[in-house]
Scaffold this active site. Structure first.
Site, PDB file in Angstrom:
ATOM      1  N   GLY A 156       0.849  -1.188   0.000  1.00 38.77           N
ATOM      2  CA  GLY A 156       0.000   0.000   0.000  1.00 38.77           C
ATOM      3  C   GLY A 156       0.874   1.224   0.000  1.00 38.77           C
ATOM      4  O   GLY A 156       2.071   1.134  -0.226  1.00 38.77           O
ATOM      5  N   LYS A 157       0.265   2.359   0.244  1.00 38.05           N
ATOM      6  CA  LYS A 157       1.002   3.608   0.220  1.00 38.05           C
ATOM      7  C   LYS A 157       1.999   3.682   1.384  1.00 38.05           C
ATOM      8  O   LYS A 157       3.096   4.162   1.232  1.00 38.05           O
ATOM      9  CB  LYS A 157       0.021   4.785   0.299  1.00 38.05           C
ATOM     10  CG  LYS A 157       0.546   6.058  -0.314  1.00 38.05           C
ATOM     11  CD  LYS A 157      -0.602   7.028  -0.559  1.00 38.05           C
ATOM     12  CE  LYS A 157      -0.224   8.218  -1.356  1.00 38.05           C
ATOM     13  NZ  LYS A 157       0.698   9.162  -1.036  1.00 38.05           N
ATOM     14  N   PHE A 158       1.580   3.186   2.536  1.00 38.11           N
ATOM     15  CA  PHE A 158       2.433   3.302   3.718  1.00 38.11           C
ATOM     16  C   PHE A 158       2.871   1.967   4.284  1.00 38.11           C
ATOM     17  O   PHE A 158       3.746   1.911   5.118  1.00 38.11           O
ATOM     18  CB  PHE A 158       1.707   4.087   4.810  1.00 38.11           C
ATOM     19  CG  PHE A 158       1.399   5.468   4.375  1.00 38.11           C
ATOM     20  CD1 PHE A 158       2.364   6.450   4.458  1.00 38.11           C
ATOM     21  CD2 PHE A 158       0.163   5.788   3.840  1.00 38.11           C
ATOM     22  CE1 PHE A 158       2.094   7.734   4.026  1.00 38.11           C
ATOM     23  CE2 PHE A 158      -0.115   7.071   3.407  1.00 38.11           C
ATOM     24  CZ  PHE A 158       0.860   8.049   3.498  1.00 38.11           C
ATOM     25  N   GLY A 159       2.265   0.917   3.826  1.00 42.08           N
ATOM     26  CA  GLY A 159       2.559  -0.360   4.443  1.00 42.08           C
ATOM     27  C   GLY A 159       2.880  -1.460   3.459  1.00 42.08           C
ATOM     28  O   GLY A 159       2.444  -1.450   2.318  1.00 42.08           O
ATOM     29  N   LYS A 166       0.572  -5.995   8.671  1.00 44.51           N
ATOM     30  CA  LYS A 166       0.763  -4.766   7.891  1.00 44.51           C
ATOM     31  C   LYS A 166       1.836  -3.959   8.601  1.00 44.51           C
ATOM     32  O   LYS A 166       1.653  -3.522   9.735  1.00 44.51           O
ATOM     33  CB  LYS A 166      -0.552  -4.002   7.807  1.00 44.51           C
ATOM     34  CG  LYS A 166      -0.501  -2.724   6.986  1.00 44.51           C
ATOM     35  CD  LYS A 166      -1.906  -2.186   6.765  1.00 44.51           C
ATOM     36  CE  LYS A 166      -1.919  -0.808   6.156  1.00 44.51           C
ATOM     37  NZ  LYS A 166      -3.296  -0.334   5.907  1.00 44.51           N
ATOM     38  N   ASP A 196     -13.016   5.295   1.874  1.00 42.98           N
ATOM     39  CA  ASP A 196     -12.065   4.820   0.860  1.00 42.98           C
ATOM     40  C   ASP A 196     -12.488   3.446   0.342  1.00 42.98           C
ATOM     41  O   ASP A 196     -11.654   2.567   0.115  1.00 42.98           O
ATOM     42  CB  ASP A 196     -10.657   4.777   1.459  1.00 42.98           C
ATOM     43  CG  ASP A 196      -9.560   4.712   0.402  1.00 42.98           C
ATOM     44  OD1 ASP A 196      -9.836   5.061  -0.766  1.00 42.98           O
ATOM     45  OD2 ASP A 196      -8.433   4.314   0.744  1.00 42.98           O
ATOM     46  N   LYS A 231     -13.195   0.983  -2.279  1.00 42.70           N
ATOM     47  CA  LYS A 231     -12.859   0.751  -3.688  1.00 42.70           C
ATOM     48  C   LYS A 231     -12.422  -0.701  -3.814  1.00 42.70           C
ATOM     49  O   LYS A 231     -12.106  -1.330  -2.790  1.00 42.70           O
ATOM     50  CB  LYS A 231     -11.767   1.717  -4.153  1.00 42.70           C
ATOM     51  CG  LYS A 231     -10.508   1.665  -3.312  1.00 42.70           C
ATOM     52  CD  LYS A 231      -9.514   2.716  -3.775  1.00 42.70           C
ATOM     53  CE  LYS A 231      -8.256   2.662  -2.917  1.00 42.70           C
ATOM     54  NZ  LYS A 231      -7.291   3.701  -3.241  1.00 42.70           N
ATOM     55  N   ASN A 260      -9.577  -2.196  -1.771  1.00 44.21           N
ATOM     56  CA  ASN A 260      -9.730  -2.281  -0.320  1.00 44.21           C
ATOM     57  C   ASN A 260     -10.839  -3.241   0.095  1.00 44.21           C
ATOM     58  O   ASN A 260     -11.217  -3.300   1.267  1.00 44.21           O
ATOM     59  CB  ASN A 260      -9.967  -0.892   0.275  1.00 44.21           C
ATOM     60  CG  ASN A 260      -8.704  -0.037   0.241  1.00 44.21           C
ATOM     61  OD1 ASN A 260      -7.586  -0.563   0.230  1.00 44.21           O
ATOM     62  ND2 ASN A 260      -8.873   1.267   0.204  1.00 44.21           N
ATOM     63  N   ASP A 265      -8.583  -1.703   5.143  1.00 41.39           N
ATOM     64  CA  ASP A 265      -7.918  -0.407   5.007  1.00 41.39           C
ATOM     65  C   ASP A 265      -8.756   0.765   5.512  1.00 41.39           C
ATOM     66  O   ASP A 265      -9.344   1.516   4.728  1.00 41.39           O
ATOM     67  CB  ASP A 265      -7.510  -0.175   3.540  1.00 41.39           C
ATOM     68  CG  ASP A 265      -6.556   0.983   3.390  1.00 41.39           C
ATOM     69  OD1 ASP A 265      -6.227   1.635   4.394  1.00 41.39           O
ATOM     70  OD2 ASP A 265      -6.142   1.237   2.245  1.00 41.39           O
ATOM     71  N   THR A 291     -16.498  21.064  22.129  1.00 41.55           N
ATOM     72  CA  THR A 291     -16.094  21.888  20.985  1.00 41.55           C
ATOM     73  C   THR A 291     -17.161  21.995  19.911  1.00 41.55           C
ATOM     74  O   THR A 291     -16.947  22.642  18.893  1.00 41.55           O
ATOM     75  CB  THR A 291     -14.810  21.324  20.338  1.00 41.55           C
ATOM     76  OG1 THR A 291     -15.060  19.968  19.985  1.00 41.55           O
ATOM     77  CG2 THR A 291     -13.648  21.410  21.284  1.00 41.55           C
TER      78      THR A 291
HETATM   79  P1  ADP Z   1      -2.719   0.896   2.325  1.00 36.43           P
HETATM   80  O1  ADP Z   1      -3.386   1.533   3.480  1.00 36.43           O
HETATM   81  O2  ADP Z   1      -1.288   1.299   2.261  1.00 36.43           O
HETATM   82  O3  ADP Z   1      -3.484   1.047   1.036  1.00 36.43           O
HETATM   83  P2  ADP Z   1      -3.838  -1.747   2.645  1.00 36.43           P
HETATM   84  O4  ADP Z   1      -4.287  -2.034   4.035  1.00 36.43           O
HETATM   85  O5  ADP Z   1      -4.899  -1.378   1.663  1.00 36.43           O
HETATM   86  O6  ADP Z   1      -2.665  -0.664   2.683  1.00 36.43           O
HETATM   87  O7  ADP Z   1      -3.021  -3.004   2.121  1.00 36.43           O
HETATM   88  C1  ADP Z   1      -2.400  -2.965   0.839  1.00 36.43           C
HETATM   89  C2  ADP Z   1      -2.730  -4.220   0.061  1.00 36.43           C
HETATM   90  O8  ADP Z   1      -2.231  -5.365   0.775  1.00 36.43           O
HETATM   91  C3  ADP Z   1      -4.229  -4.489  -0.101  1.00 36.43           C
HETATM   92  O9  ADP Z   1      -4.773  -3.804  -1.207  1.00 36.43           O
HETATM   93  C4  ADP Z   1      -4.228  -6.003  -0.271  1.00 36.43           C
HETATM   94  O10 ADP Z   1      -3.887  -6.375  -1.582  1.00 36.43           O
HETATM   95  C5  ADP Z   1      -3.131  -6.466   0.664  1.00 36.43           C
HETATM   96  N1  ADP Z   1      -3.651  -6.797   1.999  1.00 36.43           N
HETATM   97  C6  ADP Z   1      -3.779  -5.949   3.034  1.00 36.43           C
HETATM   98  N2  ADP Z   1      -4.272  -6.546   4.122  1.00 36.43           N
HETATM   99  C7  ADP Z   1      -4.466  -7.831   3.786  1.00 36.43           C
HETATM  100  C8  ADP Z   1      -4.985  -8.983   4.490  1.00 36.43           C
HETATM  101  N3  ADP Z   1      -5.375  -8.881   5.751  1.00 36.43           N
HETATM  102  N4  ADP Z   1      -5.058 -10.148   3.831  1.00 36.43           N
HETATM  103  C9  ADP Z   1      -4.650 -10.232   2.531  1.00 36.43           C
HETATM  104  N5  ADP Z   1      -4.173  -9.194   1.820  1.00 36.43           N
HETATM  105  C10 ADP Z   1      -4.077  -8.000   2.424  1.00 36.43           C
HETATM  106 MG    MG Z   2      -5.422   0.327   0.556  1.00 37.29          MG
HETATM  107 MG    MG Z   3      -4.714   2.923   3.880  1.00 41.08          MG
END
Ligand code: ADP
Ligand code: MG
Ligand code: MG
Length: 213
Positions: free
Chosen positions: A16-19, A36, A130, A132, A135, A148, A165
């Site tokens: 992903g973008k950060f992980g 992650k 988010d 899509k 996700n 996500d 607030t």
């Molecule tokens: P980001 O927040 O950086 O977009 P995500 O949580 O969407 O990260 O994870 C990036 C990608 O990793 C997902 O689109 C998916 O392909 C894969 N992924 C993430 N979590 C899982 C999971 N629990 N099981 C299988 N694949 C996963």
């Molecule tokens: Mg994602």
């Molecule tokens: Mg994310």
């Protein structure tokens, strides 16, 4: 308190973008999970701490058959690690692209799962924001899981009352809240179309054209 040494790390399963996401097995129980891994340096560079904190807080509080579980999280000097339910069949996106479009029955099943999960989130005041195909993940049985929660927000009225607030909220923030849940529901409509047709309704080469459409 968990640490990386509690897990046998397996194959790389997603970026992903950060992980980066890895398959892993908890050594004691043998339980298979997805880890992650987010590097703190990257978080700093993009000033993403608050988003990650929200992602963790929100996802920890959700327990629904169509919402990916966040079992635990921990961090060391360099990284933050989320211990997630493993979605063995990966992204719904890849399945859709590989077969083009879904039958009405399949589309209806996914739409119903997604609608149920969103209704649950919304009941808990959580807006995902988010939704899509990347996700939306599938578990070993092909059940849809919303994943996500990095852009999710929880508009918990009580919390605002506690902070006192609410009177100072900007009109657009109030408006966002009032219309907030609808953004997830809108994506449900877009996805229904994409499930049946194979591509989203307003797709265009230029982003601006998509916006116009
Ligand atoms: P980001 O927040 O950086 O977009 P995500 O949580 O969407 O990260 O994870 C990036 C990608 O990793 C997902 O689109 C998916 O392909 C894969 N992924 C993430 N979590 C899982 C999971 N629990 N099981 C299988 N694949 C996963
Ligand atoms: Mg994602
Ligand atoms: Mg994310």
């Amino acid at each position: 308190q968990w640490s990386l040494s509690d897990f046998e790390i397996g194959k790389f399963i997603g970026e992903g973008k950060f992980g980066k996401v890895y398959l892993a097995r908890e050594k004691q129980s043998g339980y298979v999970v997805a880890l992650k891994v987010i590097f703190k340096k990257k978080l700093e560079k993009y000033r993403f701490h608050s988003h990650l904190r929200r992602e963790i807080e929100i996802q920890r509080g959700l327990d629904h058959p169509n919402v990916l579980r966040l079992f635990a999280w921990f961090h060391d000097a360099d990284r933050v690690v989320l211990v997630l339910e493993y979605a063995a069949r990966g992204e719904l996106y890849k399945l859709l692209r590989s077969i083009g479009r879904f039958s009405e029955r399949t589309a209806a099943t996914y739409a119903a799962s997604l609608a149920g999960a969103l209704a649950y989130c919304h009941k808990k005041q959580v807006i995902h924001r988010d939704i899509k195909p990347e996700n939306l993940l599938l578990d070993i049985e092909g059940r849809l899981k919303i994943a996500d929660f990095g852009w999710a927000v929880q508009s918990n009225a009580k919390r605002h009352t506690l902070c006192g607030t609410i009177d100072y909220l900007a009109p657009e923030m109030v408006e966002k809240k009032a219309h907030g849940y609808a953004v997830d529901n809108w994506t449900l409509g877009i996805l229904c179309y994409e499930f049946l047709y194979g591509s989203p309704p307003f797709e265009a080469a230029e982003q601006n054209d998509t916006l116009m459409r």
